[in-house]
Scaffold this motif. Structure first.
Motif, PDB file in Angstrom:
ATOM      1  N   UNK A 120       0.994  -1.145  -0.466  1.00 33.94           N
ATOM      2  CA  UNK A 120      -0.072   0.002  -0.083  1.00 33.94           C
ATOM      3  C   UNK A 120       0.884   1.342  -0.243  1.00 33.94           C
ATOM      4  N   UNK A 121       0.515   2.577  -0.603  1.00 32.34           N
ATOM      5  CA  UNK A 121       1.103   3.523  -0.350  1.00 32.34           C
ATOM      6  C   UNK A 121       0.930   3.608   0.865  1.00 32.34           C
ATOM      7  N   UNK A 122       2.280   4.556   0.962  1.00 32.55           N
ATOM      8  CA  UNK A 122       2.689   5.221   2.621  1.00 32.55           C
ATOM      9  C   UNK A 122       1.771   7.041   2.753  1.00 32.55           C
ATOM     10  N   UNK A 123       1.076   7.049   1.673  1.00 27.19           N
ATOM     11  CA  UNK A 123       0.243   8.420   1.961  1.00 27.19           C
ATOM     12  C   UNK A 123      -1.188   7.748   1.709  1.00 27.19           C
ATOM     13  N   UNK A 124      -2.493   7.573   1.725  1.00 32.11           N
ATOM     14  CA  UNK A 124      -3.412   7.792   1.918  1.00 32.11           C
ATOM     15  C   UNK A 124      -5.119   8.395   2.148  1.00 32.11           C
ATOM     16  N   UNK A 125      -6.094   8.180   1.586  1.00 29.70           N
ATOM     17  CA  UNK A 125      -6.775   9.344   1.238  1.00 29.70           C
ATOM     18  C   UNK A 125      -7.229   9.447   2.544  1.00 29.70           C
ATOM     19  N   UNK A 126      -7.480  10.565   3.376  1.00 30.20           N
ATOM     20  CA  UNK A 126      -8.314  10.354   5.082  1.00 30.20           C
ATOM     21  C   UNK A 126      -9.722   9.546   4.647  1.00 30.20           C
ATOM     22  N   UNK A 127     -10.515   9.494   4.275  1.00 31.25           N
ATOM     23  CA  UNK A 127     -11.353   8.469   3.667  1.00 31.25           C
ATOM     24  C   UNK A 127     -11.303   7.207   4.780  1.00 31.25           C
ATOM     25  N   UNK A 128      -9.618   6.569   4.938  1.00 26.55           N
ATOM     26  CA  UNK A 128      -9.684   5.154   4.961  1.00 26.55           C
ATOM     27  C   UNK A 128      -9.136   4.886   6.216  1.00 26.55           C
ATOM     28  N   UNK A 129      -9.160   6.508   7.528  1.00 28.16           N
ATOM     29  CA  UNK A 129      -8.722   6.437   8.591  1.00 28.16           C
ATOM     30  C   UNK A 129     -10.060   5.666   9.108  1.00 28.16           C
ATOM     31  N   UNK A 130     -11.420   5.812   8.896  1.00 25.77           N
ATOM     32  CA  UNK A 130     -12.858   5.677   9.139  1.00 25.77           C
ATOM     33  C   UNK A 130     -12.219   4.164   9.685  1.00 25.77           C
ATOM     34  N   UNK A 131     -11.619   2.916   9.484  1.00 26.52           N
ATOM     35  CA  UNK A 131     -11.235   1.369   9.144  1.00 26.52           C
ATOM     36  C   UNK A 131     -10.614   1.488  10.332  1.00 26.52           C
ATOM     37  N   UNK A 132     -10.120   2.548  10.543  1.00 27.03           N
ATOM     38  CA  UNK A 132      -8.943   2.489  12.222  1.00 27.03           C
ATOM     39  C   UNK A 132      -9.004   2.909  13.271  1.00 27.03           C
ATOM     40  N   UNK A 133      -8.432   2.397  14.336  1.00 24.33           N
ATOM     41  CA  UNK A 133      -8.575   2.383  15.819  1.00 24.33           C
ATOM     42  C   UNK A 133      -7.997   3.552  16.053  1.00 24.33           C
ATOM     43  N   UNK A 134      -7.471   4.097  16.737  1.00 20.68           N
ATOM     44  CA  UNK A 134      -6.417   4.834  17.609  1.00 20.68           C
ATOM     45  C   UNK A 134      -5.094   5.646  16.612  1.00 20.68           C
ATOM     46  N   UNK A 135      -4.321   5.032  16.396  1.00 20.76           N
ATOM     47  CA  UNK A 135      -2.929   5.278  15.831  1.00 20.76           C
ATOM     48  C   UNK A 135      -3.198   4.494  14.976  1.00 20.76           C
TER      49      UNK A 135
END
Length: 168
Positions: A120-135
Motif C-alpha cells: 500500500x502507498x505511504x499516504x492514503x486518502x483521509x477516508x481510510x482513517x474510518x477503518x482504523x482505531x486510534x493510531x
C-alpha cells in the motif's frame, strides 16, 4: 620496452576479437526482468491476485467475485486494540492493484503488486482513517503471499471475528 610494446600489441589484438557487438546476446534491461526470465521470481503478469497475504499480524485476503471482480479485506493489528479492519473491492491493471474499501469510494487508492507482494502507498486518502482505531493506519502496509487458495482467503477474520472476504 620492446616486451611492453609487444604485450600491448597482443592485448589489443585479443581485445579486438572477431565477433561483432550485434552477434553477442544482449543482457536483459533490468534485474527484475532477468530474474523473471530465469524463473527466480514470479512474473506479475502471469499470476492471479486471489489468495491470502500476510506479514506478522497484518493480513490481506483477495477472492474472486462475479459482480465485483475481486473482494478484498485488509486487517492490521498493532496490539492493544490498535487495529484497522475493512473490506471492499479490488481490480488489477498490470502491476497496480486498485483498492476501494467501503461503499462510498472515500478510501480508494492504487497499491503495488509484484506477483507475490502487495504494498500500500505511504499516504492514503483521509477516508481510510474510518477503518482504523486510534493510531493505526493502512499506510505503508506491505504483505507477501501465503496462499493462492480462495477458500483460505475467504476464511480470514479480523479481531472481532468478522470474515473480511467471505460471506458472513
Amino acid at each position: 620496452m620492446k616486451r611492453t610494446g609487444l604485450f600491448l600489441a597482443l592485448l589489443l589484438a585479443a581485445c579486438s576479437g572477431g565477433t561483432k557487438q550485434a552477434d553477442k546476446p544482449q543482457p536483459p534491461q533490468d534485474l527484475e526482468k532477468a530474474a523473471i526470465e530465469r524463473g527466480l521470481i514470479r512474473n506479475p503478469a502471469d499470476s492471479d491476485i486471489a489468495g491470502l497475504y500476510a506479514r506478522d499480524t497484518d493480513r490481506i485476503c483477495i477472492v474472486p467475485d462475479e459482480q465485483l471482480g475481486y473482494r478484498i479485506g485488509a486487517f492490521v493489528d498493532y496490539g492493544d486494540r490498535i487495529t484497522c479492519s475493512g473490506s471492499g473491492r479490488a481490480s488489477r491493471v498490470g502491476e497496480s492493484l486498485h483498492v476501494e474499501l467501503g461503499e462510498d469510494g472515500s478510501c480508494s487508492f492504487d497499491a503495488k503488486y509484484d506477483g507475490d507482494k502487495i504494498a500500500f502507498p505511504g499516504a492514503l486518502p483521509d477516508g481510510c482513517n474510518r477503518y482504523c482505531a486510534r493510531r493505526a493506519s493502512y499506510a505503508g502496509l506491505e504483505v507477501v503471499r501465503l496462499s493462492e487458495s480462495a477458500a483460505e482467503a475467504s476464511a480470514m477474520r479480523d479481531a472481532n471475528g468478522r470474515r473480511l472476504c467471505g460471506g458472513g
